[in-house]
Design a protein around this motif. Structure first.
Motif, short mmCIF file in Angstrom:
data_model
loop_
_atom_site.label_atom_id
_atom_site.label_comp_id
_atom_site.label_asym_id
_atom_site.label_seq_id
_atom_site.Cartn_x
_atom_site.Cartn_y
_atom_site.Cartn_z
N ARG A 179 17.64 7.01 -71.94
CA ARG A 179 17.18 7.57 -70.66
C ARG A 179 17.78 6.86 -69.46
NH1 ARG A 179 10.76 9.07 -71.71
NH2 ARG A 179 11.12 10.32 -73.59
N ARG A 180 18.93 6.26 -69.67
CA ARG A 180 19.64 5.64 -68.55
C ARG A 180 20.40 6.71 -67.78
NH1 ARG A 180 23.71 1.99 -71.03
NH2 ARG A 180 24.32 1.69 -68.87
N ARG A 181 20.62 6.46 -66.50
CA ARG A 181 21.38 7.40 -65.67
C ARG A 181 22.85 7.01 -65.69
NH1 ARG A 181 23.34 7.60 -60.55
NH2 ARG A 181 22.53 5.50 -60.14
N HIS A 182 23.71 7.98 -65.95
CA HIS A 182 25.14 7.69 -65.94
C HIS A 182 25.58 7.41 -64.51
CE1 HIS A 182 29.49 8.23 -66.27
NE2 HIS A 182 29.34 7.98 -67.56
N PRO A 183 26.43 6.39 -64.30
CA PRO A 183 26.79 6.01 -62.92
C PRO A 183 27.50 7.09 -62.13
CG PRO A 183 28.13 4.83 -64.54
CD PRO A 183 27.02 5.46 -65.29
N ILE A 209 37.73 0.22 -73.90
CA ILE A 209 36.66 0.53 -74.83
C ILE A 209 36.30 2.01 -74.66
CG2 ILE A 209 34.41 -0.15 -75.72
CD1 ILE A 209 36.38 -2.44 -75.62
N ASP A 210 36.53 2.79 -75.70
CA ASP A 210 36.33 4.23 -75.63
C ASP A 210 35.24 4.67 -76.60
OD1 ASP A 210 36.67 6.79 -74.74
OD2 ASP A 210 38.65 7.10 -75.62
N CYS A 211 34.79 5.91 -76.45
CA CYS A 211 33.78 6.48 -77.33
C CYS A 211 33.77 7.99 -77.10
CB CYS A 211 32.40 5.89 -77.00
SG CYS A 211 31.07 6.43 -78.10
N ARG A 212 33.49 8.75 -78.15
CA ARG A 212 33.43 10.20 -78.00
C ARG A 212 32.38 10.59 -76.96
NH1 ARG A 212 33.20 10.38 -83.72
NH2 ARG A 212 30.98 10.87 -83.47
N SER A 213 32.68 11.65 -76.21
CA SER A 213 31.75 12.09 -75.17
C SER A 213 30.39 12.48 -75.74
CB SER A 213 32.34 13.28 -74.40
OG SER A 213 33.52 12.90 -73.73
N SER A 214 30.38 13.12 -76.90
CA SER A 214 29.12 13.55 -77.51
C SER A 214 28.26 12.35 -77.90
CB SER A 214 29.38 14.43 -78.73
OG SER A 214 30.17 13.74 -79.69
N GLU A 215 28.90 11.27 -78.39
CA GLU A 215 28.16 10.08 -78.77
C GLU A 215 27.64 9.36 -77.52
OE1 GLU A 215 26.46 6.78 -80.69
OE2 GLU A 215 26.86 8.85 -81.28
N LEU A 216 28.46 9.31 -76.46
CA LEU A 216 27.99 8.70 -75.20
C LEU A 216 26.80 9.47 -74.64
CD1 LEU A 216 31.37 7.88 -73.43
CD2 LEU A 216 29.74 6.23 -74.37
N GLU A 217 26.86 10.79 -74.72
CA GLU A 217 25.74 11.61 -74.24
C GLU A 217 24.48 11.30 -75.04
OE1 GLU A 217 24.75 16.30 -73.25
OE2 GLU A 217 26.12 15.80 -74.89
N ARG A 218 24.63 11.16 -76.36
CA ARG A 218 23.48 10.83 -77.19
C ARG A 218 22.88 9.48 -76.79
NH1 ARG A 218 21.84 7.69 -80.97
NH2 ARG A 218 23.82 6.56 -81.03
N MET A 222 34.86 3.38 -70.94
CA MET A 222 33.80 4.32 -70.62
C MET A 222 32.45 3.61 -70.53
SD MET A 222 35.21 7.34 -70.34
CE MET A 222 33.80 8.45 -70.48
N SER A 223 31.65 3.98 -69.55
CA SER A 223 30.31 3.42 -69.42
C SER A 223 29.49 3.76 -70.65
CB SER A 223 29.62 3.98 -68.17
OG SER A 223 30.34 3.67 -67.00
N GLY A 224 28.86 2.76 -71.24
CA GLY A 224 28.06 2.98 -72.44
C GLY A 224 28.83 2.83 -73.73
#
Length: 299
Positions: free
Chosen positions: A108-112, A93-102, A13-15
């Motif tokens: 203030r980066r734009r998700h691809p 490499i994974d991460c919870r969606s809520s943490e990625l959103e945070r 996941m990105s980020g």
């Protein structure tokens, strides 16, 4: 027969920490390439196998990579796994969606994949796209509760090459005004140096800026004492390793944790890399505003 060429594909996941993972692998002796077009993977493997060098190779790719399509990736990798001269693995490499959103909202980066929508919309779209690779990957690292330095430490512990030093080193900076780091093994107080905080043009800068670096480099007492500390560490680290200690945290402090300690920590991390170590570096108080730190004219 020679050892198979070690090849690891790194995606996720990105980020979530793919770039951090690749940087640490490179520090550990891997040859790392990010955002590599997957369609060129077979030609790359042929070229690598034709050479005599068997340096481990890490290839990073994600949804931003040209021509990215999970099923195509899986098909290519399946065919490569049949080669006996190739030891291929895949890391997600994974991460919870809520943490990625945070993380995206904080930086203030734009998700691809946001395409004008919210960061969460982009995250969910990417998760659906990557789900086949996530299920299929050999290894998965969830970074939801990992700080950057913790992810770096995990990668070092699990993917170090035989030639890398076994002891894991963290070099950090901190400000005494906000308390000492509780888990540091070695603490060096850099408050004997002239303080850039009292130079108006340097106050809002940090130890990462060239003007501050030049100021401290020329400060009386820095180079001589830096050399002494470096020589001490070069003597102590192998001794710690011989005693079975696997982790050493070296902390440099100054009043606010933004100038003297940051510059010294960066210089020492570079010296340790030159010596063959792969230090993790962190700056605890670097984000603090200069006006928020407790400074005294004599500090």
């Amino acid at each position: 027969m020679s050892e198979p060429q070690k090849l690891m594909l790194v995606t996720g996941m990105s980020g979530a920490g793919k770039t951090t993972t690749l940087r640490v692998l490179e520090d550990l002796g891997w040859e790392a390439v990010d955002n590599f077009p997957v369609r060129l993977l077979r030609p790359l493997v042929r070229e690598v196998l034709a050479g005599e060098d068997r340096v481990p190779l890490a290839i990073g790719f994600d949804t931003r990579t040209r021509g990215f399509e999970p099923q195509t990736v899986i098909s290519i990798v399946k065919s490569l796994q049949e080669r006996e001269d190739l030891a291929l693995s895949t890391l997600f490499i994974d991460c919870r969606s809520s943490e990625l959103e945070r993380r995206y909202n904080e930086t203030r980066r734009r998700h691809p994949l946001a395409n004008g929508r919210t960061a969460l919309d982009g995250i969910l779209a990417e998760r659906d796209l990557l789900e086949p690779l996530r299920r299929w990957a050999d290894m998965l690292i969830d970074t939801s509760q990992l700080a950057t330095n913790e992810l770096q430490q995990f990668v070092r512990q699990n993917f170090g090459t035989d030639g890398a030093p076994q002891i894991a080193v963290t070099v950090s900076s901190f400000g005494f005004a906000r308390g000492m780091p509780p888990l540091a093994d070695l603490v060096f107080d850099m408050r004997f140096l002239d303080n850039p905080h009292w130079v108006e043009d340097l106050r809002e800068q940090t130890g990462l800026d060239e003007d501050v670096a030049n100021f401290l480099h020329q400060t009386d007492g820095f180079e001589d004492n830096f050399t002494r500390i470096r020589e001490l560490l070069m003597d102590l680290l192998p001794r710690y390793g011989a005693q079975g200690k696997s982790y050493v945290h070296i902390a440099f402090g100054c009043t606010g944790g933004r100038h003297r300690s940051v510059y010294t920590a960066e210089r020492m991390a570079a010296a340790l890399r030159d010596a063959g170590y792969s230090p993790t570096i962190s700056h605890r108080n670097l984000a603090s505003r200069a006006t928020d730190t407790v400074e005294m004219q004599t500090a």
